[in-house]
Design a protein around this motif. Sequence first.
Motif, PDB file in Angstrom:
ATOM      1  N   HIS A   6      41.846  35.961  33.139  1.00 59.09           N
ATOM      2  CA  HIS A   6      42.097  37.154  32.322  1.00 59.09           C
ATOM      3  C   HIS A   6      43.256  36.976  31.356  1.00 59.09           C
ATOM      4  CE1 HIS A   6      44.779  37.027  35.659  1.00 59.09           C
ATOM      5  NE2 HIS A   6      45.361  38.179  35.420  1.00 59.09           N
TER       6      HIS A   6
ATOM      7  N   THR B  84      36.339  32.788  37.321  1.00 60.01           N
ATOM      8  CA  THR B  84      35.949  34.076  36.756  1.00 60.01           C
ATOM      9  C   THR B  84      35.733  35.100  37.854  1.00 60.01           C
ATOM     10  OG1 THR B  84      34.745  32.669  35.189  1.00 60.01           O
ATOM     11  CG2 THR B  84      34.503  35.042  34.931  1.00 60.01           C
ATOM     12  N   HIS B  85      35.428  34.639  39.066  1.00 56.26           N
ATOM     13  CA  HIS B  85      35.209  35.559  40.177  1.00 56.26           C
ATOM     14  C   HIS B  85      36.508  36.071  40.775  1.00 56.26           C
ATOM     15  CE1 HIS B  85      36.268  32.871  43.635  1.00 56.26           C
ATOM     16  NE2 HIS B  85      36.003  31.925  42.753  1.00 56.26           N
TER      17      HIS B  85
ATOM     18  N   LEU C 267      38.391  38.254  37.158  1.00 59.93           N
ATOM     19  CA  LEU C 267      37.459  39.019  36.338  1.00 59.93           C
ATOM     20  C   LEU C 267      36.341  39.536  37.249  1.00 59.93           C
ATOM     21  CD1 LEU C 267      37.498  36.942  33.022  1.00 59.93           C
ATOM     22  CD2 LEU C 267      38.616  39.128  33.500  1.00 59.93           C
ATOM     23  N   ALA C 268      35.131  39.689  36.750  1.00 57.12           N
ATOM     24  CA  ALA C 268      34.141  40.459  37.516  1.00 57.12           C
ATOM     25  C   ALA C 268      32.907  39.668  37.923  1.00 57.12           C
ATOM     26  CB  ALA C 268      33.718  41.677  36.689  1.00 57.12           C
TER      27      ALA C 268
ATOM     28  N   SER D 183      26.023  36.736  36.702  1.00 51.62           N
ATOM     29  CA  SER D 183      27.262  37.496  36.875  1.00 51.62           C
ATOM     30  C   SER D 183      28.355  36.966  35.950  1.00 51.62           C
ATOM     31  CB  SER D 183      27.727  37.451  38.338  1.00 51.62           C
ATOM     32  OG  SER D 183      28.318  36.219  38.679  1.00 51.62           O
TER      33      SER D 183
ATOM     34  N   ALA E 272      30.215  39.311  33.363  1.00 51.27           N
ATOM     35  CA  ALA E 272      31.685  39.379  33.352  1.00 51.27           C
ATOM     36  C   ALA E 272      32.206  39.107  31.952  1.00 51.27           C
ATOM     37  CB  ALA E 272      32.261  38.371  34.345  1.00 51.27           C
TER      38      ALA E 272
ATOM     39  N   LEU F 208      31.393  42.237  29.713  1.00 48.77           N
ATOM     40  CA  LEU F 208      32.310  43.337  29.957  1.00 48.77           C
ATOM     41  C   LEU F 208      33.615  43.134  29.190  1.00 48.77           C
ATOM     42  CD1 LEU F 208      33.006  44.947  33.419  1.00 48.77           C
ATOM     43  CD2 LEU F 208      34.862  44.448  31.849  1.00 48.77           C
TER      44      LEU F 208
ATOM     45  N   ALA G  11      39.282  46.973  28.883  1.00 47.80           N
ATOM     46  CA  ALA G  11      38.752  46.635  30.203  1.00 47.80           C
ATOM     47  C   ALA G  11      39.835  46.664  31.277  1.00 47.80           C
ATOM     48  CB  ALA G  11      38.089  45.258  30.167  1.00 47.80           C
TER      49      ALA G  11
ATOM     50  N   SER H 178      43.046  44.034  39.763  1.00 45.68           N
ATOM     51  CA  SER H 178      42.182  43.483  38.719  1.00 45.68           C
ATOM     52  C   SER H 178      41.687  44.616  37.850  1.00 45.68           C
ATOM     53  CB  SER H 178      40.996  42.737  39.330  1.00 45.68           C
ATOM     54  OG  SER H 178      40.022  43.662  39.811  1.00 45.68           O
TER      55      SER H 178
ATOM     56  N   GLY I 286      39.043  45.939  38.110  1.00 46.80           N
ATOM     57  CA  GLY I 286      38.253  46.819  38.959  1.00 46.80           C
ATOM     58  C   GLY I 286      39.088  47.699  39.861  1.00 46.80           C
ATOM     59  N   SER I 287      40.417  47.585  39.798  1.00 49.44           N
ATOM     60  CA  SER I 287      41.289  48.379  40.672  1.00 49.44           C
ATOM     61  C   SER I 287      41.403  49.812  40.160  1.00 49.44           C
ATOM     62  CB  SER I 287      42.674  47.735  40.752  1.00 49.44           C
ATOM     63  OG  SER I 287      42.601  46.455  41.336  1.00 49.44           O
TER      64      SER I 287
END
Length: 522
Positions: free
Chosen positions: A206, A229-230, A233-234, A273, A277, A280, A288, A389, A391-392
């Motif tokens: 990121h 990336t996992h 990121l997403a 995925s 990612a 996004l 993001a 991240s 996603g938090s």
Amino acid sequence: MKEEERKSAPLYEMLECYKAEGKISFHVPGHKNGHAYRMDQRSAGLLDEVMRADITEISGSDDLHHPEGVILEAQRLAVDCFGAEESFFLVGGSTAGNLALILTVCAEPGAVLLVQRNVHKSVIHGLMLAGARAVFLDPLLDESSGLAVAPPEETVRKALAAWPEAAGLLVTMPNYYGMGSDLAPLARACHDSGVPLLVDEAHGAHYGQHPELPTGALSCGADGVVQSTHKMLAAMTMGAMLHVQGPRLDRALLRQRLAMVQSSSPSYPVMASLDLARRLLHTRRADAFTAGLAAVETLQRGLAELPRFAALRPQAPQRHTGGGGAETSAPRVSARRSTDAAYSTQDPFKVVIYDAAGVLSGFELQAQLERKGCVPEMSDERHVVLLFSLGSRTEDAVSLLAALREIDRECPPGPFPSASVHVSTWNNFEHSPLSAPVHFSLRPVREEETERIKLEKSEGRVAAEMVIPYPPGIPLLYPGEVITGEISCRLRSLVEAGAKFQSVSDPILQTIKVYITTQAEV
């Protein structure tokens, strides 16, 4: 690249079309688009959705190892998003990228590679596969935290002068704690000697995508950069990318090495995925990270009112290039910089806390948090790493603060802070900035050459096994390495603190395997 192109996700869209068409599978995999599990009601739901997209190299799905269609287009979009000249999808995590890079630059056995001393075990495995000789460079130590970051420019230039035949330099940035320093001087030093800078940026996928995030390795001039990336990121677990730029890496050889270390039957859900990612990030850009940074800000404000639990941060304000390309300051969170410090940048999404009262070790604090439903990324003897991240959510930070307040009440500090010993699973270095070349090979350690002894009696003996505290997976000992008093003491401290170990014959490390003779064969 046009905005409409950035909104596409060609690999993912191909899978959606495949699922919608409802074609009959006469190809692998054997679950036949998930039908094998639909007969079992216990396996319904998410697994069914994933299986329906789990295909192989059929007409229209392209080939990871010779991409000409949707995979090629997805990788081209990644190039634009991350600022590389060429990007490769990885389905074996950053491990696959590290192996491929080492096998590319160390094309023949005996090649010399300059390597940061505290690297991930995948780097060591790459050295073994390549039959390379590693000259280990000691990283600088951040005195306030006791944690190592990266080798300084001076050490790199000395190593390049001492070993002009070196094939390149490999460093890790950021470290597992989100700590970093400026990579640009290391890139200049390498390029002045005509060799590539390789960066294990597993925890920095990121970076450079938001003004409050540190600058990425590519922007600093790195030639080959591996990103998980996992992790930050997403993408799905095992989804990673390898980005390259410049003329110093043999791209054709790199493709061949990637085909060697990656499956010939890669996971299409994992690759899709990666595509999602990227999309996004590509479409939302800095936006993001808005929710994740807000969650971090909530935690930082709460910690300011809870001084019992302090957080790592550099000492001086940082200025860096964010996602918009302009030099900006970072007032909200702890991304910092100091020109002469070992530790000059902090990933705001890695909040590293510790008990300033000295009552709870990092391992104990992690256990307390887990009992309250908050699961940290990792801990060492002193610190706990909390990973946020994009996603938090803010409510996640609120729950974490509530847990810390409960721990503060249930485990009150004593009248005097206890002394805290800094024993990190990340640190692994001696007092000399450069090692002699260490030859790695695939030669197995033979049992008849070894014996098992008590750990406390190991000083001066030669290790016959790799010792890897996990996480983060940084080997503290390699086979053939002399066990110094410092390393022996550090291992005993980690054992007493409750660390877990990999690659050892005794998982609780009461004993250690050493060579019977005082000198190990190489």
